[in-house]
Write a protein that holds these residues in place. Structure first.
Motif, PDB file in Angstrom:
ATOM      1  N   HIS A   1      31.874  46.624  41.485  1.00  0.00           N
ATOM      2  CA  HIS A   1      33.167  46.460  40.806  1.00  0.00           C
ATOM      3  C   HIS A   1      33.237  47.281  39.532  1.00  0.00           C
ATOM      4  O   HIS A   1      32.223  47.676  38.961  1.00  0.00           O
TER       5      HIS A   1
ATOM      6  N   GLY B   1      39.440  48.723  42.205  1.00  0.00           N
ATOM      7  CA  GLY B   1      38.659  48.841  43.426  1.00  0.00           C
ATOM      8  C   GLY B   1      37.479  49.774  43.299  1.00  0.00           C
ATOM      9  O   GLY B   1      36.861  50.123  44.279  1.00  0.00           O
TER      10      GLY B   1
ATOM     11  N   TYR C   1      43.635  41.006  48.128  1.00  0.00           N
ATOM     12  CA  TYR C   1      43.764  41.570  46.796  1.00  0.00           C
ATOM     13  C   TYR C   1      42.458  41.341  46.046  1.00  0.00           C
ATOM     14  O   TYR C   1      41.738  40.374  46.297  1.00  0.00           O
ATOM     15  N   TYR C   2      42.158  42.217  45.107  1.00  0.00           N
ATOM     16  CA  TYR C   2      40.905  42.147  44.359  1.00  0.00           C
ATOM     17  C   TYR C   2      40.702  40.765  43.739  1.00  0.00           C
ATOM     18  O   TYR C   2      39.612  40.201  43.819  1.00  0.00           O
TER      19      TYR C   2
ATOM     20  N   SER D   1      39.174  38.226  46.158  1.00  0.00           N
ATOM     21  CA  SER D   1      38.091  38.788  46.980  1.00  0.00           C
ATOM     22  C   SER D   1      37.220  37.740  47.643  1.00  0.00           C
ATOM     23  O   SER D   1      36.676  37.963  48.724  1.00  0.00           O
TER      24      SER D   1
ATOM     25  N   GLY E   1      38.362  38.713  40.117  1.00  0.00           N
ATOM     26  CA  GLY E   1      37.736  38.954  41.416  1.00  0.00           C
ATOM     27  C   GLY E   1      36.369  38.295  41.493  1.00  0.00           C
ATOM     28  O   GLY E   1      36.026  37.657  42.495  1.00  0.00           O
TER      29      GLY E   1
END
Length: 152
Positions: free
Chosen positions: A32, A151, A6-7, A10, A55
């Motif tokens: 990003h 994303g 998941y972001y 990261s 993230g």
């Protein structure tokens, strides 16, 4: 690399990848979305603050520092600071037309290419290495969203 995490997590993918490729921290490039930049703006910079981006916090934690290269793709900010509204905005579909989103993605790609080739110029406003570009909003946009903001 396209992480399978998941972001917000990261760093779990970026940290081991950096180790495998034996890259210095400043050769890691993270692309990003950035709500603190207007929709039509892209900036490249080395290091900088994390602005509450989970993230980026995860990546910094796993890399041991924040001095990695970033291509920040502006998606704008909602008119609210309510965390639920901001989250829904970031995870929602673009309000801009497909042509505008395509131009923004193309400008992001150009920044990535320049960063990889070592051609990013200093961004004096950011206080670090980087450059800024605005997407050309002068041509007609078609309706409909192109994809989700997450994303980017």
């Amino acid at each position: 690399m396209c992480p399978q995490t998941y972001y917000n997590d990261s760093g779990r993918a970026v940290g081991p990848a950096r180790g495998s490729f034996k890259l210095p921290l400043d050769r890691v490039l993270v692309v990003h979305d950035e709500i603190d930049l207007p929709f039509d703006e892209v900036r490249t910079r080395l290091g900088g603050g994390l602005a509450g981006n989970n993230g980026l916090k995860s990546i910094k934690r796993e890399l041991g520092g924040a001095d990695f290269m970033r291509v920040r793709i502006g998606v704008g900010r909602p008119d609210s600071t309510d965390p639920e509204i901001v989250a829904a905005y970031v995870l929602g579909r673009f309000q801009e037309g497909e042509a505008e989103v395509a131009r923004l993605v193309d400008h992001g790609r150009e920044h990535v290419e320049r960063a990889v080739l070592g051609l990013a110029e200093p961004d004096p406003a950011a206080g670090g290495a980087g450059e800024e570009a605005r997407a050309d909003r002068s041509s007609d946009a078609t309706g409909g969203g192109m994809g989700e903001r997450a994303g980017a």
